[in-house]
Write a protein that holds these residues in place. Sequence first.
Motif, PDB file in Angstrom:
ATOM      1  N   GLN A 136       0.822  -1.192   0.000  1.00 42.96           N
ATOM      2  CA  GLN A 136       0.000   0.000   0.000  1.00 42.96           C
ATOM      3  C   GLN A 136       0.862   1.250   0.000  1.00 42.96           C
ATOM      4  O   GLN A 136       0.607   2.204  -0.742  1.00 42.96           O
ATOM      5  N   LEU A 137       1.906   1.259   0.832  1.00 40.64           N
ATOM      6  CA  LEU A 137       2.753   2.440   0.933  1.00 40.64           C
ATOM      7  C   LEU A 137       3.577   2.644  -0.323  1.00 40.64           C
ATOM      8  O   LEU A 137       3.675   3.748  -0.850  1.00 40.64           O
ATOM      9  N   SER A 138       4.179   1.561  -0.840  1.00 45.75           N
ATOM     10  CA  SER A 138       5.098   1.720  -1.960  1.00 45.75           C
ATOM     11  C   SER A 138       4.378   2.063  -3.247  1.00 45.75           C
ATOM     12  O   SER A 138       4.867   2.842  -4.057  1.00 45.75           O
ATOM     13  N   THR A 139       3.204   1.490  -3.479  1.00 44.97           N
ATOM     14  CA  THR A 139       2.525   1.737  -4.734  1.00 44.97           C
ATOM     15  C   THR A 139       1.671   2.985  -4.707  1.00 44.97           C
ATOM     16  O   THR A 139       1.144   3.396  -5.726  1.00 44.97           O
ATOM     17  N   ALA A 140       1.551   3.618  -3.552  1.00 43.58           N
ATOM     18  CA  ALA A 140       0.796   4.867  -3.490  1.00 43.58           C
ATOM     19  C   ALA A 140       1.517   5.993  -4.214  1.00 43.58           C
ATOM     20  O   ALA A 140       0.903   6.926  -4.718  1.00 43.58           O
ATOM     21  N   THR A 141       2.862   5.913  -4.275  1.00 37.56           N
ATOM     22  CA  THR A 141       3.624   7.009  -4.861  1.00 37.56           C
ATOM     23  C   THR A 141       4.513   6.592  -6.020  1.00 37.56           C
ATOM     24  O   THR A 141       5.075   7.427  -6.701  1.00 37.56           O
ATOM     25  N   THR A 174       3.187   0.188 -17.005  1.00 34.93           N
ATOM     26  CA  THR A 174       3.302   1.635 -17.182  1.00 34.93           C
ATOM     27  C   THR A 174       1.941   2.307 -17.227  1.00 34.93           C
ATOM     28  O   THR A 174       1.849   3.519 -17.109  1.00 34.93           O
ATOM     29  N   GLY A 175       0.878   1.499 -17.386  1.00 33.14           N
ATOM     30  CA  GLY A 175      -0.475   2.034 -17.316  1.00 33.14           C
ATOM     31  C   GLY A 175      -1.217   2.090 -18.629  1.00 33.14           C
ATOM     32  O   GLY A 175      -2.080   2.953 -18.817  1.00 33.14           O
ATOM     33  N   TRP A 176      -0.940   1.125 -19.538  1.00 31.04           N
ATOM     34  CA  TRP A 176      -1.606   1.137 -20.829  1.00 31.04           C
ATOM     35  C   TRP A 176      -1.935  -0.279 -21.291  1.00 31.04           C
ATOM     36  O   TRP A 176      -1.156  -1.211 -21.063  1.00 31.04           O
ATOM     37  N   VAL A 177      -3.067  -0.423 -21.982  1.00 32.14           N
ATOM     38  CA  VAL A 177      -3.326  -1.575 -22.835  1.00 32.14           C
ATOM     39  C   VAL A 177      -3.039  -1.134 -24.263  1.00 32.14           C
ATOM     40  O   VAL A 177      -3.504  -0.079 -24.702  1.00 32.14           O
ATOM     41  N   TYR A 178      -2.246  -1.939 -24.985  1.00 31.73           N
ATOM     42  CA  TYR A 178      -1.853  -1.612 -26.348  1.00 31.73           C
ATOM     43  C   TYR A 178      -2.458  -2.611 -27.330  1.00 31.73           C
ATOM     44  O   TYR A 178      -2.579  -3.805 -27.026  1.00 31.73           O
ATOM     45  N   TYR A 211      -0.691   7.625 -12.993  1.00 30.94           N
ATOM     46  CA  TYR A 211       0.002   7.693 -11.717  1.00 30.94           C
ATOM     47  C   TYR A 211       0.011   9.096 -11.114  1.00 30.94           C
ATOM     48  O   TYR A 211       0.405   9.279  -9.975  1.00 30.94           O
ATOM     49  N   ARG A 212      -0.446  10.079 -11.869  1.00 28.31           N
ATOM     50  CA  ARG A 212      -0.574  11.424 -11.323  1.00 28.31           C
ATOM     51  C   ARG A 212      -1.921  11.637 -10.644  1.00 28.31           C
ATOM     52  O   ARG A 212      -2.102  12.583  -9.886  1.00 28.31           O
ATOM     53  N   SER A 213      -2.867  10.763 -10.967  1.00 27.01           N
ATOM     54  CA  SER A 213      -4.199  10.863 -10.375  1.00 27.01           C
ATOM     55  C   SER A 213      -4.725   9.461 -10.156  1.00 27.01           C
ATOM     56  O   SER A 213      -4.843   8.683 -11.105  1.00 27.01           O
TER      57      SER A 213
END
Length: 376
Positions: A9-14, A278-282, A300-302
């Motif tokens: 929880q802590l590591s993936t929050a930022t 990285t946050g994408w489906v391609y 990851y900014r929101s």
Amino acid sequence: MDQTRRQLQLSTATHPLTRRHLLCALASGLPALALPAAAWATQGVPGPQVARRWDSGNTLLAPLTAHGADVLFAGDHGLGRIDPAQALPVWHTAHGLSREAVFRPRVAGELVLCGGLDAIGAWHLARGDRRWIYLAQTQLGVPWATPEHTYVGDGHHMLCLDNASGTVRWRFAGTPDTLTAYAPTLSQNTLLFAPGNGLLYALDAGQGQLKWQLDRSHEWQYLRQLHVSGEVLVAGSYKELLYGISVHDGRVLWTFNAGNFINSHHVAGDTAYLWSPTGWVYAIDIQNGSVRWRHRTTNYRSALANWGPLMAELVTDKAYLYALDMNQVLHVLDRQSGEEVQRLVMPQSMRPTVVPFAGRQAMLASDAGEVLLVRW
């Protein structure tokens, strides 16, 4: 486990999700990666209707397999076949293996294959009676099956098993002290596989003789998933590169950098689909490796309305791409545009497997050992 959950929880929050986070979660036995609740805004998102449930007789299920209108299942105790129109399985039998079945069942002509690290067996597809068992000499990998033969790794060897008897027809040796863990694939009479020695092998599928090999050990140790479309082998590395490789001579035709390790890549027609942490489906054009579209899953900014990480294989039907995330949300994307057209919260904790059916319905496997038919 609670401390591991808190660390995640802590590591993936930022910080962006990495392979270490996923492996840490799996090793600790977490059913899903526990990210901050605000990251997964599912309030008001509808859930599907559970139309039918079947008790599989297992406490832990492997991924499901579609066979026509039916579904095959396997797990820690047994395997079986389900007709979605019937309240009870068509058949269900204990597999008698010393360990759980870990790969999805494979249909091989009149047989269904089931197994794990220690053994692989064949059962009659229509009746469920067992035909044969092959016991590993070292450790088995994931198989590839045709009606006549099953190709599977055992230690550093690739084997060809005769489906009529389970006997070994030929054996090809790779590098000692490596494991042929991931599934091979076929392109006509060429068997392609990549064990943990940095090589890609092409064998004559009938005799097991080497046709060619490609050494890219400076780029990969394993190729984790192999899919053939036409004359192109689409291969996902253990790192961040997706490869398009000629099945004829091993030439690398193109590469695509996903920015992080590649998970759940899937090939349908002339398109490869993959998710990257990285946050994408391609959606990737198989002929040249170009991006047809991409869909953001994580900003990851929101943290608002981000997806959970994906461990389930991406699957498609004629119109849609289906992605089940680890927060038990099923995302349905248009295959042509990448637009998300449906988002469904599952009614309970699910295993990472989805089998879509026509008419806005799918079969899924629960963490409680049930197979569910859901509709929306």
